[in-house]
Design an enzyme around this catalytic site. Sequence first.
Site, mmCIF file in Angstrom:
data_model
loop_
_atom_site.group_PDB
_atom_site.id
_atom_site.type_symbol
_atom_site.label_atom_id
_atom_site.label_comp_id
_atom_site.label_asym_id
_atom_site.label_seq_id
_atom_site.Cartn_x
_atom_site.Cartn_y
_atom_site.Cartn_z
ATOM 1 N N ASP A 1 16.813 88.524 53.111
ATOM 2 C CA ASP A 1 17.042 89.322 51.901
ATOM 3 C C ASP A 1 16.650 88.499 50.673
ATOM 4 O O ASP A 1 16.280 87.340 50.788
ATOM 5 C CB ASP A 1 18.506 89.777 51.825
ATOM 6 C CG ASP A 1 19.488 88.611 51.810
ATOM 7 O OD1 ASP A 1 19.203 87.597 52.474
ATOM 8 O OD2 ASP A 1 20.527 88.696 51.136
ATOM 9 N N HIS B 1 14.300 88.736 61.204
ATOM 10 C CA HIS B 1 14.532 89.701 60.121
ATOM 11 C C HIS B 1 14.175 89.069 58.774
ATOM 12 O O HIS B 1 14.798 88.104 58.343
ATOM 13 C CB HIS B 1 16.007 90.093 60.143
ATOM 14 C CG HIS B 1 16.405 91.041 59.075
ATOM 15 N ND1 HIS B 1 16.193 92.401 59.158
ATOM 16 C CD2 HIS B 1 17.024 90.842 57.897
ATOM 17 C CE1 HIS B 1 16.661 92.984 58.076
ATOM 18 N NE2 HIS B 1 17.171 92.063 57.287
ATOM 19 N N ASP C 1 14.621 89.967 69.795
ATOM 20 C CA ASP C 1 13.632 89.492 68.815
ATOM 21 C C ASP C 1 12.965 90.687 68.139
ATOM 22 O O ASP C 1 11.779 90.942 68.324
ATOM 23 C CB ASP C 1 12.598 88.599 69.505
ATOM 24 C CG ASP C 1 11.636 87.983 68.494
ATOM 25 O OD1 ASP C 1 12.007 87.901 67.301
ATOM 26 O OD2 ASP C 1 10.511 87.615 68.882
ATOM 27 N N GLU D 1 18.149 87.034 62.352
ATOM 28 C CA GLU D 1 17.724 86.735 60.986
ATOM 29 C C GLU D 1 17.298 85.276 60.906
ATOM 30 O O GLU D 1 17.531 84.488 61.836
ATOM 31 C CB GLU D 1 18.857 87.024 59.986
ATOM 32 C CG GLU D 1 18.361 87.021 58.544
ATOM 33 C CD GLU D 1 19.155 87.910 57.593
ATOM 34 O OE1 GLU D 1 20.073 88.604 58.062
ATOM 35 O OE2 GLU D 1 18.838 87.915 56.393
HETATM 36 O O1 9MR Z 1 25.635 84.053 58.174
HETATM 37 C C1 9MR Z 1 26.596 84.980 57.664
HETATM 38 C C2 9MR Z 1 27.661 85.193 58.682
HETATM 39 O O2 9MR Z 1 28.362 83.992 58.921
HETATM 40 C C3 9MR Z 1 28.600 86.277 58.202
HETATM 41 O O3 9MR Z 1 29.498 86.570 59.220
HETATM 42 C C4 9MR Z 1 27.800 87.530 57.825
HETATM 43 C C5 9MR Z 1 28.662 88.638 57.281
HETATM 44 O O4 9MR Z 1 29.180 88.324 56.020
HETATM 45 O O5 9MR Z 1 26.844 87.208 56.861
HETATM 46 C C6 9MR Z 1 25.908 86.256 57.289
HETATM 47 O O6 9MR Z 1 25.078 85.970 56.251
HETATM 48 C C7 9MR Z 1 24.118 86.905 55.836
HETATM 49 C C8 9MR Z 1 24.412 87.218 54.388
HETATM 50 O O7 9MR Z 1 25.604 87.947 54.316
HETATM 51 C C9 9MR Z 1 23.264 87.917 53.693
HETATM 52 N N1 9MR Z 1 22.055 87.188 53.863
HETATM 53 C C10 9MR Z 1 21.696 87.002 55.261
HETATM 54 C C11 9MR Z 1 22.774 86.225 55.962
HETATM 55 C C12 9MR Z 1 22.405 85.938 57.415
HETATM 56 O O8 9MR Z 1 22.450 87.048 58.222
#
Ligand code: 9MR
Length: 843
Positions: A341, A659, A707, A716
């Site tokens: 993102d 992602h 994947d 991601e």
């Molecule tokens: O890595 C993060 C994970 O530990 C959390 O459980 C999750 C939900 O809050 O969010 C992950 O982080 C994401 C973030 O919220 C937005 N950018 C991408 C991150 C990786 O998926």
Amino acid sequence: MTRCRAALLALLTTLALSAVPTTAHAADEGPEQIVNGTFDDGTAPWWGTENVTLAVDDGRLCADIPGGTANPWDVIIGQNDIPLVAGETYAFRFFGSGTPAKVGKALIQLPVDPWTQYFAANPELSVSGNEYSYTFTAPVSLPDAQVVFQLGGSADPWRFCMDDVSLRGGAEPEEYVPDTGPRVRVNMVGYLPGGPKKATLVTSETQPLEWELKNDDGKTVARGRTVPRGVDASSGQNVHTLDFGAYRKEGTGYTLSADGETSRPFDIKEDLYDELPMDALKFYYPQRSGIEILDSLRPGYGRPAGHVGVAPNQGDVEVPCQPGVCDYTLNVKGGWYDAGDHGKYVVNGGISVHQLMSAYERNKAAFGDGQLEIPESGNGRPDILDEARWELEFLLSMQVPDGKPFEGMAHHKIHDREWTGLPLLPHLDPQPRELHPPSTAATLNLAATAAQAARLFAPYDAEFAGKSLAAARKAWAAAKTNPDKYADPNDGVGGGAYNDSDVTDEFYWAAAELFITTGEKEFRDFVLASPHHTGDIWRDRGFDWGNTAQLGRLELATVPNALPDRERVRQSVVEGAEKYLAIQRAHPYGIPYDVPDYDWGSNNLILNNLVVLATAYDLTGEEKYRAAVREGMDYILGRNALNQSYVTGYGEVASKNQHSRWYARQLNPDLPNPPRGTLAGGPNSSIQDPIAQRLLKGCKPQFCYIDDIESWSTNELTINWNSPLAWVSAFLADRGERSDCRVRYSAHGAWPGGFTTQVVVENRGKKAVDGWELRWSFLAGQRVGHAWGAAISQSGSVVTAKSTDWNGRIKPGDVVTFGFNGTNPSGPNPAPEVFHLNGARCR
Ligand code: 9MR
């Protein structure tokens, strides 16, 4: 684009359409073929043409449709991979609205040229919206039809929204079975000649089986018997382990065979990990916000600067807060995008930049200028510090200005107001950007990393070091004043929440960094009084952005400092390593992580547990810890239930569709895949995204991964996952040779700004040393001046002392002595603890 041209062709060649707006009784009972038609989970896996941004607005998918396009297919929103069964009747329903009212096209079609339309309707979209309901009978069977809405052809812009998109009927979705290749699972990249070499066999056999190791010519070079290990809970498989560690000959194209199966090929070689640390670090440059990515530096990855205040971007040079949060704007340009993102989050940026700096601090001599092919290469400073600084400057910019409420704290994050769809290059993101409220956790991340930066940048840029330390102190004070300002767990629209309601660990980590950098009593006392200083912090699940006490403990154990209970702290890291070692030994896949449900980003937790094991090796020199790190990496690179590597470009079958809104090749062939050296988050038992929910329901932990670019909860890429990859691979690339020497480094006097030191080097080995070079590094900005008994030179913090003509030979049991005067502009001056004699570390 090809999609549009082909759509035209499709229109011309379509023969019969059966668009009957009628009720859809029978098919209503059939299985749902649309994924996330209610937009409860964001916009995935819906995609849009490049000229629209998908976002969820009030529970619906909405998009601003540009005016001035000629054809319906100039603007499309759609979903792929819809299975159709010939002869089956389907109920197709959706809610749609147009502001102002418009006629759209709803199609079910072939996803490739000639884009044959099996169904077409022209819903008249009103401002208040209508529900549409159709039936159609599939003329063909197809595993991957498309449902698309063609919305182009309007002279004026308009807004389209849809909801409750449903296609019921046909067959139950087929069960997804991953292709896991041969049942002998190896590290597909390879093994180090002197390291452990283990593999895992998936079999129904319960008795030991023969295995054979073959070289490139197909000749058997070693054989043995497997060890049955029973059913492994993390995969649900019955498995055996194979140990071919006794075979050490370098070569490529080895294979292992057992139970009639032959593994994918792998190498055995000394330089196995030489490129991975740099690739893992090169990941960061194209992740940068606020700067053009030069194609000359990253062929195939060049792109315009994102979020520099150029339309359609609405950031990041003058970013306001969320309504009601603050009355100022901040220039928060720069930094790294967090992941796939466009958000930038201080807590996650904190651990990421810390781990890069800590990889550097562990072994400063391994990092130089010109290694990472970044714009700063050639400036005379280690590239890894330049890359870290790109993020640090952003973190500093997130600090609340003086005179404002919560002054000195850091805003928790800055990101888009709404979630956007994929693909979307950073410079094309049209969403408003907002600062979210300051949080104690973000403030302490700023304090910790800025304090660490202050000592590491001191030899290169005293001004930046000073500015960082001042910001760290201010952040610390602000966190003390506001110790419980937590990020809102519900603030997760348009960006991740990154909420954490226990920040005592962040306090500990920040105090540790501030103490190491300044030596001051306030921080020392805080560290000593923290429950995290003595508690068992070595969680089974490992550490991450929300669990940072471990960072403080690892720093206090490895970076020279004058803590009174230093020895106990070091021992506690070894205890943590023992725990992970025991977990790994009990695991038939050799994973130092054994939990009933795998976490989001499990690969990063596994790598972080390897950081603890690696640190234990650094502290003790005991081979078992280094072997554990090497074996743990095997899992990441292929010795796993899915038989795949999680690092792009490493191993025959590796993640490549992580992602990301700009490495979105899976959605648009004109875009690249993620760069070589990109880690995928990995199996996540909670499978929060629609693709994983559709395909992986009921998965055993190791199988909770796919994947696919739309699987944001398992696949991601992030800045905080590549950081332990960089750290661990730098450890693995370090040959780590040890030498039988001992160094006594003693201060013989100090005065304001200066000191004098004597160094005694003892040869405790059995062979004479002929000509020596002793290397160490200073904590911060110390510099050597006049020296005697050795020729001393310095680069950054790294000091090299060379023997003179008359003292080059050190016989076994003998010592040589030399000394020097030094300057110490500020801060503590602890004795260095790590010395390398002729490249090998003294025990
Ligand atoms: O890595 C993060 C994970 O530990 C959390 O459980 C999750 C939900 O809050 O969010 C992950 O982080 C994401 C973030 O919220 C937005 N950018 C991408 C991150 C990786 O998926």
